[in-house]
Design a protein around this motif. Structure first.
Motif, PDB file in Angstrom:
ATOM      1  N   ALA A 111       0.765  -1.168   0.187  1.00 36.94           N
ATOM      2  CA  ALA A 111       0.076   0.076  -0.010  1.00 36.94           C
ATOM      3  C   ALA A 111       0.915   1.247  -0.030  1.00 36.94           C
ATOM      4  O   ALA A 111       0.669   2.243  -0.719  1.00 36.94           O
ATOM      5  N   ALA A 112       1.997   1.325   0.667  1.00 33.28           N
ATOM      6  CA  ALA A 112       2.962   2.314   0.686  1.00 33.28           C
ATOM      7  C   ALA A 112       3.531   2.828  -0.766  1.00 33.28           C
ATOM      8  O   ALA A 112       3.626   3.917  -1.029  1.00 33.28           O
ATOM      9  N   ASP A 159       6.063  10.314   7.689  1.00 26.62           N
ATOM     10  CA  ASP A 159       4.884  10.327   8.424  1.00 26.62           C
ATOM     11  C   ASP A 159       3.785   9.980   7.410  1.00 26.62           C
ATOM     12  O   ASP A 159       2.681   9.440   8.033  1.00 26.62           O
ATOM     13  N   GLU A 160       3.576  10.605   6.136  1.00 27.32           N
ATOM     14  CA  GLU A 160       2.471  10.249   5.489  1.00 27.32           C
ATOM     15  C   GLU A 160       2.434   8.987   5.090  1.00 27.32           C
ATOM     16  O   GLU A 160       1.243   8.356   4.984  1.00 27.32           O
ATOM     17  N   ALA A 176       3.283   3.147  12.954  1.00 28.72           N
ATOM     18  CA  ALA A 176       4.161   4.356  13.623  1.00 28.72           C
ATOM     19  C   ALA A 176       5.353   4.313  12.625  1.00 28.72           C
ATOM     20  O   ALA A 176       5.650   3.592  11.992  1.00 28.72           O
ATOM     21  N   PRO A 177       5.844   5.679  12.453  1.00 25.04           N
ATOM     22  CA  PRO A 177       6.751   6.071  11.584  1.00 25.04           C
ATOM     23  C   PRO A 177       8.097   5.276  11.790  1.00 25.04           C
ATOM     24  O   PRO A 177       8.602   4.721  10.777  1.00 25.04           O
ATOM     25  N   HIS A 188       9.309   2.483   8.990  1.00 26.36           N
ATOM     26  CA  HIS A 188      10.874   2.757   8.290  1.00 26.36           C
ATOM     27  C   HIS A 188      11.644   1.314   8.477  1.00 26.36           C
ATOM     28  O   HIS A 188      12.006   0.847   7.347  1.00 26.36           O
ATOM     29  N   ARG A 189      11.523   0.745   9.499  1.00 25.47           N
ATOM     30  CA  ARG A 189      12.462  -0.343   9.690  1.00 25.47           C
ATOM     31  C   ARG A 189      11.495  -1.564   8.723  1.00 25.47           C
ATOM     32  O   ARG A 189      12.320  -2.396   8.069  1.00 25.47           O
TER      33      ARG A 189
END
Length: 353
Positions: free
Chosen positions: A94-95, A109-110, A118-119, A123-124
């Motif tokens: 989705a990202a 963040d978006e 959570a950001p 990220h990880r």
């Protein structure tokens, strides 16, 4: 019961059982979500990176996903929680879709909010699944668009903005990293790029060695200056200098002993997929081989076997990027751009050491 004919086996494409078992032995996080392993003696299914003690090989089968395992009556491991991997992978997809559809790269963040994480955690997670951060993925995607646009637009400026860049400076910085040369040089067949080259005697025949000021851009057998001109039709081709001679000697030594490896500067251009395949090739230990299926499983693209073969064929740095270490799934030698005998010789030299 033989795992190849187990009644719960799915028709969905997935790595072959031997590759799956090898992933479990290595507890390879990179293939989590691509399949699950079922322990027949306990009725538990696990993801490949599960830290639990491994069962005997004959007591394990492999299914494409947790849904298939649950449908067959098995239950999830409480230690590795394989069902969560599927949700993570969907969130990453989705990202990726969000990034691909955005006119300008969204913030972490978006992206994380869109995925529902959570950001710092996302990220990880994104890096684990794709091998790069969300920001790096966005940059690579724009560079790919720039590459395509450069072949279609009438001007470099139009291509830069068509690819989604707000300013030429960022486009040139990304292109230097991902394409190996500036946008205008790419569009004009290497115009403005100086390439030094030489034919070098090796134990497997003459090798063409060519380099820009940044590093090696071509290592090949059975080629000469005319072939180099086809790859870089508008580049300035120059004879070897002391630096190129030194690089050529190291290449010749690498042909003699491909297991030794070499830390040589390179300047090769490739798509994000090609770069991932080439990195996976370089990760194969000398003296070992992998199938195309294992290579694409290692980069999280289990259905891209044919594309992996094409990426190997597009390898510009013979021996240094060891595409000779890839065999067919049945163990056959498969193809090699510079002849099967050279491939066999390179593999034999590695095994000897």
């Amino acid at each position: 019961m033989n795992q190849m004919t187990h009644p719960y086996a799915s028709e969905r494409t997935m790595p072959d059982p031997d590759a799956c078992w090898d992933a479990f032995l290595r507890r390879d996080r990179g293939v989590d979500g691509q399949f699950v392993g079922v322990v027949l003696t306990t009725g538990i299914y696990c993801k490949p990176s599960c830290a639990a003690r491994h069962p005997k090989r004959e007591n394990m089968i492999f299914l494409p996903d947790p849904a298939a395992a649950r449908a067959a009556g098995f239950r999830a491991c409480l230690r590795c929680r394989p069902d969560e991997v599927g949700r993570d992978r969907l969130a990453v997809e989705a990202a990726k879709a969000l990034i691909a559809g955005a006119e300008t790269p969204p913030s972490l963040d978006e992206v994380a909010a869109h995925a529902g994480y959570a950001p710092h955690h996302f990220h990880r997670l994104f890096k684990r699944e794709t091998g790069m951060t969300p920001a790096a993925y966005a940059r690579a995607l724009r560079a790919e668009r720039l590459k395509a646009a450069l072949g279609e637009e009438n001007s470099v400026t139009e291509a830069i903005y068509e690819a989604g860049y707000n300013a030429p400076s960022r486009a040139y910085a990304d292109a230097e990293r991902h394409l190996g040369m500036t946008p205008s040089a790419w569009k004009n067949g290497g115009a403005g790029v100086a390439i030094r080259h030489a034919l070098v005697p090796t134990s497997l025949g003459p090798a063409l060695v060519a380099a820009t000021e940044k590093g090696l851009c071509r290592i090949s057998f059975d080629e000469d200056e005319a072939d180099l001109r086809r790859y870089f039709p508008k580049a300035e081709l120059l004879p070897a200098d002391a630096r190129l001679d030194a690089l050529a000697k190291q290449v010749s030594a690498l042909v003699d002993d491909p297991a030794a490896g070499a830390d040589l500067p390179v300047d090769v251009r490739g798509t994000a997929f090609q770069q991932a395949i080439w990195a996976a090739l370089c990760a194969i230990p000398p003296g070992e081989t992998r199938s195309y299926g294992e290579i694409v499983a290692a980069i999280g693209k289990p259905g891209a076997v044919r594309a992996a073969g094409t990426a190997c064929g597009d390898n510009n740095l013979a021996v240094l990027i060891p595409c000779h270490r890839v065999l067919r799934s049945d163990g056959g030698m498969g193809g090699y751009a510079y002849g099967i005998e050279r491939k066999r010789a390179l593999l034999e030299r590695e095994k000897e050491r």
